[in-house]
Enzyme design. Structure first.
Site, PDB file in Angstrom:
ATOM      1  N   LYS A 117       3.832   1.009  -4.556  1.00  0.00           N
ATOM      2  CA  LYS A 117       4.805   0.686  -5.541  1.00  0.00           C
ATOM      3  C   LYS A 117       4.057   0.325  -6.828  1.00  0.00           C
ATOM      4  O   LYS A 117       4.774   0.981  -8.196  1.00  0.00           O
ATOM      5  CB  LYS A 117       5.371  -0.651  -5.310  1.00  0.00           C
ATOM      6  CG  LYS A 117       5.917  -0.764  -3.714  1.00  0.00           C
ATOM      7  CD  LYS A 117       6.476  -2.164  -3.313  1.00  0.00           C
ATOM      8  CE  LYS A 117       5.341  -2.830  -2.994  1.00  0.00           C
ATOM      9  NZ  LYS A 117       4.437  -2.591  -1.951  1.00  0.00           N
ATOM     10  N   GLU A 139     -10.583   2.075  31.011  1.00  0.00           N
ATOM     11  CA  GLU A 139     -10.023   3.262  29.985  1.00  0.00           C
ATOM     12  C   GLU A 139      -9.413   4.492  30.815  1.00  0.00           C
ATOM     13  O   GLU A 139      -8.671   4.840  30.128  1.00  0.00           O
ATOM     14  CB  GLU A 139     -11.136   3.651  28.834  1.00  0.00           C
ATOM     15  CG  GLU A 139     -11.727   2.267  28.031  1.00  0.00           C
ATOM     16  CD  GLU A 139     -10.405   1.902  27.210  1.00  0.00           C
ATOM     17  OE1 GLU A 139      -9.699   2.553  26.891  1.00  0.00           O
ATOM     18  OE2 GLU A 139     -10.794   0.651  26.910  1.00  0.00           O
ATOM     19  N   GLY A 154       0.767  -1.409  -0.069  1.00  0.00           N
ATOM     20  CA  GLY A 154       0.109   0.057   0.032  1.00  0.00           C
ATOM     21  C   GLY A 154       0.870   1.170  -0.017  1.00  0.00           C
ATOM     22  O   GLY A 154       0.151   2.583   0.404  1.00  0.00           O
TER      23      GLY A 154
HETATM   24  P1  ADP Z   1       1.395  -1.262  -3.598  1.00  0.00           P
HETATM   25  O1  ADP Z   1       1.508  -1.620  -4.902  1.00  0.00           O
HETATM   26  O2  ADP Z   1       2.596  -0.812  -2.876  1.00  0.00           O
HETATM   27  O3  ADP Z   1       0.792  -2.261  -2.604  1.00  0.00           O
HETATM   28  P2  ADP Z   1      -0.631   0.747  -4.748  1.00  0.00           P
HETATM   29  O4  ADP Z   1       0.180   1.493  -5.626  1.00  0.00           O
HETATM   30  O5  ADP Z   1      -1.162  -0.506  -5.129  1.00  0.00           O
HETATM   31  O6  ADP Z   1       0.607   0.124  -3.647  1.00  0.00           O
HETATM   32  O7  ADP Z   1      -1.335   1.569  -3.807  1.00  0.00           O
HETATM   33  C1  ADP Z   1      -2.657   1.674  -3.885  1.00  0.00           C
HETATM   34  C2  ADP Z   1      -3.524   2.852  -3.755  1.00  0.00           C
HETATM   35  O8  ADP Z   1      -3.020   3.708  -2.740  1.00  0.00           O
HETATM   36  C3  ADP Z   1      -2.988   3.640  -5.104  1.00  0.00           C
HETATM   37  O9  ADP Z   1      -3.954   3.409  -6.004  1.00  0.00           O
HETATM   38  C4  ADP Z   1      -3.030   5.163  -4.609  1.00  0.00           C
HETATM   39  O10 ADP Z   1      -4.508   5.563  -4.583  1.00  0.00           O
HETATM   40  C5  ADP Z   1      -3.089   5.003  -3.029  1.00  0.00           C
HETATM   41  N1  ADP Z   1      -1.511   5.346  -2.884  1.00  0.00           N
HETATM   42  C6  ADP Z   1      -0.736   4.611  -2.348  1.00  0.00           C
HETATM   43  N2  ADP Z   1       0.448   5.082  -1.985  1.00  0.00           N
HETATM   44  C7  ADP Z   1       0.582   6.470  -2.590  1.00  0.00           C
HETATM   45  C8  ADP Z   1       1.204   7.388  -2.748  1.00  0.00           C
HETATM   46  N3  ADP Z   1       2.676   7.560  -2.354  1.00  0.00           N
HETATM   47  N4  ADP Z   1       0.686   8.706  -3.399  1.00  0.00           N
HETATM   48  C9  ADP Z   1      -0.394   8.888  -3.550  1.00  0.00           C
HETATM   49  N5  ADP Z   1      -1.351   7.816  -3.264  1.00  0.00           N
HETATM   50  C10 ADP Z   1      -1.053   6.424  -2.931  1.00  0.00           C
HETATM   51 ZN    ZN Z   2      -7.251  -1.738  27.660  1.00  0.00          ZN
END
Ligand code: ADP
Ligand code: ZN
Ligand code: MG
Length: 602
Positions: free
Chosen positions: A203, A420, A200
């Protein structure tokens, strides 16, 4: 293509059907009666036959017509019994001829039709299989084609918070834009680039952005797509992908989730990884075989570089690794801004504050957060997304969905409230803990009955020993409060205990923070790059050391539990008052808690 095939098959079926009907009509329109051979002989002897045609097996012919009607005689046929009847026919004045049987229709029925029938069945079955398992007939050709995107609508401005990775990729873009410039000098061009980072972090997005920035075709495939049902197909697919890419050079080949394909050979002997191995070998062959001068750049992404086959990382293959790390606070702010472009937000939205609330979140989480906040605003009938929506969205993402209507009995509610407040008061008292932002006893998700939200003021890369100890004390504050008030403890603390034990164990094993065991690293041999739980190899210390570690962990936990208990006992009045307030309001803000504390002190 597909549509057309279907149509032509229907034509064939229709044609056969038509022929059958015509044949039928023809056969019934001219009624031929089948008669026994004996009757034929009788008719012949009575001179009632006018003409016959004789085939190998059959005699068919025409009877003599009655003189009254002008009609021709009835048609008949019979199975031929004696071989020699020409003399008899001559005697009775019958016109006769031999005939070679026309076997067209019979052939059609007995031979051609079944063939068509089976071809039809085969065809439909193939279509079925194709539906489930794409590309049976095309043997892996089609898939790569589908994944070519000539126009990738993603640019570097869509990717934020990963500046270092971007900088490393600028060179690649330059090369793709003007490969001649590089080749003229004879410089070494990058060949295989491996994007490494937690899930996420962007990449896939980054790889697309490289293609978008340089304006070249983008061949993208996921590692798992290469691993096929049929042995050898994956390898064929790799070959095909590279062949196609070479024709379109300069271009980018991107293999997402490389780990699915590039797992070290012999890793996990579940059997059936033959296919993967073959595919991986083919990939290695292609990697070595292609000349970088052609202008094909190979990119891949993985979040588990440690399990990749070392052969993939050798020089000349994926020899350049670009780290795409979790964004820091300013990075998160930039990412939030990218995603905020797509929603209507209030003008004075404090993006920096949202970034501060979301440490540890990656790009995908933040994209989700913005979307969640926008949905909340819609549900609340607002025109624009504001801070309160973001606050709630963060809480939701962090602790699961708020479930206001979930019923807890009053006794349980009381326990949760004390628990809490226990966390909150210990956190408030000890230095170096994150300030308490709010306490709530509104249940969230399945696990958490209550929730104390502490917001770090800054990103931390280093933590002092005292801070870690205080953190443990804070985590144990919940259970300590229960013990003080009820003289009994509940199961509600199991999550706290597991977190506290994790921290204590890391302090001893990884950070060398034990007084008695010294500055020794007690990790395991094969560490995961991103500290994924359960990814550790065998320990590198003795059984005796393991026992000492356990003892030390227990000691730390016990000591911190006493610290928490002492704090709460000294603030018994505050504990009571805040709990009453919490039970009443269901949530208390951090400021309210502070005000209460001041009030009691005064
Ligand atoms: P990975 O391939 O590293 O698991 P992704 O490229 O599939 O992550 O990212 C998933 C989504 O999260 C993207 O489509 C985008 O919307 C959001 N996202 C992730 N990283 C960024 C970033 N550095 N800047 C903007 N959006 C991002
Ligand atoms: Zn607790
Ligand atoms: Mg991805």
């Amino acid at each position: 293509m597909e549509k057309h095939h279907k149509f032509s098959l229907w034509y064939v079926v229709l044609a056969i059907w038509g022929v059958l009907i015509v044949h039928n009509i023809f056969a019934t329109a001219v009624a031929v009666q089948t008669i026994p051979y004996s009757r034929f002989l009788n008719l012949l002897k009575e001179n009632k036959i006018s003409e016959v045609a004789i085939t190998a097996n059959e005699i068919h012919g025409r009877m003599r017509a009655d003189d009254k009607s002008g009609d021709k005689g009835e048609l008949f046929r019979t199975v031929r019994v004696d071989p020699e009847i020409s003399q008899l026919l001559e005697d009775h004045n019958v016109v006769f001829k031999g005939e070679i049987e026309s076997t067209f229709f019979r052939d059609l029925l007995s031979w051609i039709l079944p063939v068509f029938f089976f071809v039809g069945i085969w065809y439909f079955m193939m279509k079925r299989i194709q539906g489930q398992q794409q590309g049976f007939m095309t043997l892996g050709k089609n898939k790569a084609k589908i994944y070519v995107e000539d126009e990738v609508g993603v640019t570097f401005t869509d990717v934020a918070g990963v500046e270092e990775a971007k900088q490393e990729l600028v060179e690649v873009i330059d090369f793709l834009k003007t490969p001649e410039r590089f080749t003229a000098i004879g410089g070494k061009v990058p060949r295989g680039i491996l994007l490494v980072g937690p899930p996420g972090t962007g990449k896939t997005l980054l790889a697309k952005a490289v293609a978008g920035e340089s304006g070249v075709p983008f061949f993208s495939m996921s590692g798992s797509e290469f691993v096929e049902m049929f042995v050898g197909l994956g390898a064929a697919r790799v070959r095909d992908l590279f062949a196609q890419a070479k024709q379109k050079a300069p271009c980018i080949i991107f293999i997402d989730e490389l780990d699915a394909l590039g797992k070290a050979r012999g890793f996990g002997t579940m059997g059936g990884h033959d296919e993967r191995e073959q595919t991986l070998n083919q990939l290695l062959v292609e990697l070595d075989g292609f000349d970088a001068q052609v202008g094909v750049i190979l990119m891949a992404a993985t979040n588990r570089p440690e399990i990749l086959d070392p052969a993939l990382l050798r020089p000349g293959r994926f020899d350049r690794q670009v780290l795409v790390d979790r964004p820091d606070k300013s990075g998160r702010e930039a990412i939030l801004k990218v995603h905020l472009k797509n929603v209507q937000a209030v003008d004075d939205l404090d993006v920096e504050k949202i970034a501060a609330m979301t440490p540890g979140m990656v790009g995908a989480d933040l994209a989700n957060l913005v979307n969640e906040a926008a949905l909340l605003a819609v549900r609340r009938g607002k025109q624009k997304v504001g801070m309160s929506e973001f606050q709630e969205a963060v809480e939701r993402l962090v602790a699961g969905l708020e479930k206001k209507n979930r019923l807890i009995n009053p006794e349980e509610k009381k326990i949760v409230a004390y628990h809490e407040v226990g966390h909150a008061l210990v956190a408030m008292t000890l230095p170096g803990t994150d300030p308490v932002q709010k306490i709530t006893i509104i249940p969230r998700g399945i696990a958490a009955l209550g929730y104390t939200m502490q917001v770090p003021t800054e990103d931390r890369f280093l933590m002092r020993k005292t801070e870690l100890l205080n953190k443990i004390a804070t985590l144990l504050g919940g259970r300590a409060a229960e013990e003080i008030v009820f003289d009994d403890i509940s199961t509600g603390a199991h999550n706290d205990l597991s977190k506290a034990s994790d921290i204590a164990r890391s302090m001893i094993k990884q950070y060398g923070m034990s007084d008695t065991m010294g500055q020794v690293y007690h990790g395991s041999s094969q560490r995961s790059l991103f500290l994924q739980p359960g990814m550790e190899g065998p320990p590198e210390y003795s059984q005796a050391t393991a026992e000492r570690i356990d003892n030390e962990v227990r000691e730390i936990i016990q000591k911190q539990y006493q610290v928490a208990k002492k704090i709460l006992e000294e603030r018994r009045e505050l504990l009571e008052k805040s709990t009453q307030k919490l039970l009443h309001q269901e949530t208390i803000a951090g400021d309210e808690l502070k005000a209460l504390a001041e009030e009691i002190k005064a």
